[in-house]
Write a protein that holds these residues in place. Structure first.
Motif, PDB file in Angstrom:
ATOM      1  N   THR A  10       0.936  -1.134  -0.084  1.00 49.46           N
ATOM      2  CA  THR A  10       0.044  -0.135   0.249  1.00 49.46           C
ATOM      3  C   THR A  10       0.934   0.886   0.085  1.00 49.46           C
ATOM      4  N   ALA A  11      -0.043   2.418  -0.343  1.00 42.73           N
ATOM      5  CA  ALA A  11       0.997   3.606  -0.214  1.00 42.73           C
ATOM      6  C   ALA A  11       0.310   4.466  -0.073  1.00 42.73           C
ATOM      7  N   PRO A  12       1.032   5.760   0.772  1.00 40.75           N
ATOM      8  CA  PRO A  12       2.439   5.381   1.217  1.00 40.75           C
ATOM      9  C   PRO A  12       2.787   4.620   2.468  1.00 40.75           C
ATOM     10  N   PRO A  13       4.363   3.607   2.578  1.00 39.67           N
ATOM     11  CA  PRO A  13       4.703   2.976   3.170  1.00 39.67           C
ATOM     12  C   PRO A  13       5.123   3.324   4.245  1.00 39.67           C
ATOM     13  N   ASP A  14       4.314   3.005   5.256  1.00 40.83           N
ATOM     14  CA  ASP A  14       4.566   3.537   6.579  1.00 40.83           C
ATOM     15  C   ASP A  14       5.312   2.354   7.411  1.00 40.83           C
ATOM     16  N   ARG A  15       5.921   1.668   7.614  1.00 42.51           N
ATOM     17  CA  ARG A  15       6.280   0.973   8.006  1.00 42.51           C
ATOM     18  C   ARG A  15       6.510  -0.617   7.200  1.00 42.51           C
ATOM     19  N   MET A  16       7.371  -1.331   7.387  1.00 45.12           N
ATOM     20  CA  MET A  16       8.245  -2.456   6.643  1.00 45.12           C
ATOM     21  C   MET A  16       8.378  -3.277   8.368  1.00 45.12           C
ATOM     22  N   GLY A  17       8.720  -5.018   7.671  1.00 52.10           N
ATOM     23  CA  GLY A  17       9.237  -5.751   9.063  1.00 52.10           C
ATOM     24  C   GLY A  17      10.599  -6.310   9.098  1.00 52.10           C
ATOM     25  N   VAL A  18      11.282  -7.090  10.414  1.00 54.07           N
ATOM     26  CA  VAL A  18      12.262  -7.212   8.965  1.00 54.07           C
ATOM     27  C   VAL A  18      12.365  -8.844  10.114  1.00 54.07           C
ATOM     28  N   ASN A  19      12.355 -10.039   9.861  1.00 57.32           N
ATOM     29  CA  ASN A  19      12.748 -10.862  10.275  1.00 57.32           C
ATOM     30  C   ASN A  19      13.950 -10.579  11.691  1.00 57.32           C
ATOM     31  N   MET A  20      13.596 -10.878  12.752  1.00 55.33           N
ATOM     32  CA  MET A  20      14.962 -10.095  13.298  1.00 55.33           C
ATOM     33  C   MET A  20      15.826 -11.885  14.108  1.00 55.33           C
ATOM     34  N   ARG A  21      15.123 -12.568  13.584  1.00 57.92           N
ATOM     35  CA  ARG A  21      15.679 -14.242  13.331  1.00 57.92           C
ATOM     36  C   ARG A  21      17.076 -13.671  11.772  1.00 57.92           C
ATOM     37  N   ILE A  22      17.024 -12.882  11.765  1.00 59.82           N
ATOM     38  CA  ILE A  22      18.250 -13.217  10.766  1.00 59.82           C
ATOM     39  C   ILE A  22      19.591 -12.517  11.909  1.00 59.82           C
ATOM     40  N   PHE A  23      19.083 -11.137  12.576  1.00 63.48           N
ATOM     41  CA  PHE A  23      20.429 -11.493  13.287  1.00 63.48           C
ATOM     42  C   PHE A  23      20.499 -11.421  14.631  1.00 63.48           C
ATOM     43  N   ASP A  24      21.898 -11.318  14.718  1.00 65.84           N
ATOM     44  CA  ASP A  24      22.080 -12.482  16.164  1.00 65.84           C
ATOM     45  C   ASP A  24      21.849 -12.388  17.116  1.00 65.84           C
ATOM     46  N   TYR A  25      21.217 -12.797  17.798  1.00 68.86           N
ATOM     47  CA  TYR A  25      20.216 -13.551  18.967  1.00 68.86           C
ATOM     48  C   TYR A  25      20.818 -12.473  20.196  1.00 68.86           C
ATOM     49  N   THR A  26      22.110 -12.238  20.019  1.00 74.24           N
ATOM     50  CA  THR A  26      22.201 -11.664  21.573  1.00 74.24           C
ATOM     51  C   THR A  26      21.977  -9.688  21.441  1.00 74.24           C
ATOM     52  N   ASP A  27      21.732  -8.881  19.474  1.00 68.90           N
ATOM     53  CA  ASP A  27      21.494  -8.409  19.576  1.00 68.90           C
ATOM     54  C   ASP A  27      19.951  -7.712  19.675  1.00 68.90           C
ATOM     55  N   TRP A  28      19.518  -8.626  20.277  1.00 68.02           N
ATOM     56  CA  TRP A  28      18.013  -7.980  19.962  1.00 68.02           C
ATOM     57  C   TRP A  28      17.376  -8.989  21.771  1.00 68.02           C
ATOM     58  N   GLN A  29      17.787  -9.718  22.249  1.00 72.35           N
ATOM     59  CA  GLN A  29      17.229 -10.499  23.355  1.00 72.35           C
ATOM     60  C   GLN A  29      16.699  -9.420  24.387  1.00 72.35           C
ATOM     61  N   HIS A  30      17.658  -9.189  24.309  1.00 77.09           N
ATOM     62  CA  HIS A  30      16.868  -8.240  25.869  1.00 77.09           C
ATOM     63  C   HIS A  30      15.427  -7.395  25.304  1.00 77.09           C
ATOM     64  N   LEU A  31      14.966  -7.495  24.432  1.00 79.18           N
ATOM     65  CA  LEU A  31      14.359  -6.303  24.273  1.00 79.18           C
ATOM     66  C   LEU A  31      12.961  -6.929  24.249  1.00 79.18           C
ATOM     67  N   PRO A  32      11.834  -6.655  24.545  1.00 82.68           N
ATOM     68  CA  PRO A  32      10.883  -7.361  24.846  1.00 82.68           C
ATOM     69  C   PRO A  32      10.054  -7.625  23.703  1.00 82.68           C
ATOM     70  N   VAL A  33       9.644  -8.464  23.897  1.00 83.06           N
ATOM     71  CA  VAL A  33       8.726  -9.891  22.778  1.00 83.06           C
ATOM     72  C   VAL A  33       7.547  -9.528  22.965  1.00 83.06           C
ATOM     73  N   ARG A  34       6.725  -9.062  22.353  1.00 86.02           N
ATOM     74  CA  ARG A  34       4.835  -8.299  22.601  1.00 86.02           C
ATOM     75  C   ARG A  34       3.914  -9.656  21.575  1.00 86.02           C
ATOM     76  N   ALA A  35       3.332 -10.609  22.102  1.00 86.68           N
ATOM     77  CA  ALA A  35       2.525 -11.192  21.543  1.00 86.68           C
ATOM     78  C   ALA A  35       1.647 -10.495  20.847  1.00 86.68           C
ATOM     79  N   VAL A  36       1.103 -11.241  20.071  1.00 84.88           N
ATOM     80  CA  VAL A  36      -0.069 -10.392  19.117  1.00 84.88           C
ATOM     81  C   VAL A  36      -1.369 -11.774  18.650  1.00 84.88           C
ATOM     82  N   ASP A  37      -1.793 -11.651  18.362  1.00 85.32           N
ATOM     83  CA  ASP A  37      -2.715 -12.914  17.978  1.00 85.32           C
ATOM     84  C   ASP A  37      -3.427 -12.167  17.011  1.00 85.32           C
ATOM     85  N   GLY A  38      -3.047 -12.375  15.582  1.00 84.74           N
ATOM     86  CA  GLY A  38      -3.000 -12.029  14.470  1.00 84.74           C
ATOM     87  C   GLY A  38      -4.466 -13.978  14.003  1.00 84.74           C
ATOM     88  N   ALA A  39      -4.156 -14.465  14.566  1.00 81.31           N
ATOM     89  CA  ALA A  39      -4.830 -15.936  13.794  1.00 81.31           C
ATOM     90  C   ALA A  39      -6.553 -14.562  14.253  1.00 81.31           C
TER      91      ALA A  39
END
Length: 112
Positions: free
Chosen positions: A81-110
């Protein structure tokens, strides 16, 4: 931050870690193992050869999910969609130590 797919053919650079990461339970996220961080597209640099990316447009046609054509790693998604306001990046492609300290929010997309 710099991350890459398993084989290194797709590399993604970010200005820094996100405030939080989201773990969604929709069918797409469950089946791809997605844990997402989100940025404005202008903040994300994807370095790859065009033939190294496969695109998948999911059912409601709101996003394009990208994966490496060589190793299959799901790397990011871009809005259709335009204009793009955000995009998602899979955090699993980064070293786990780069993001392990961040809060993980569960989203009920199902349920949507």
């Amino acid at each position: 931050m710099k991350g890459q797919c398993h084989c290194g053919a797709v590399q993604i650079m970010l200005p820094g870690p996100p405030v939080e990461v989201l773990q969604c339970n929709c069918s797409l996220c469950r089946k791809t193992g997605w844990i997402g961080g989100y940025w404005h597209p202008d903040e994300v640099t994807v370095e790859t050869q065009p033939e190294a990316l496969n695109a998948y447009v999911q059912g409601d046609k709101m996003i394009t999910l990208w994966n490496c054509a060589i190793c299959g790693s799901h790397t990011h998604w871009t809005p259709r969609t335009a204009p793009p306001d955000r995009m998602g990046v899979n955090m699993r492609i980064f070293d786990y130590t780069d993001w392990q300290h961040l809060p993980v929010r569960a989203v009920d997309g199902a349920r949507f």
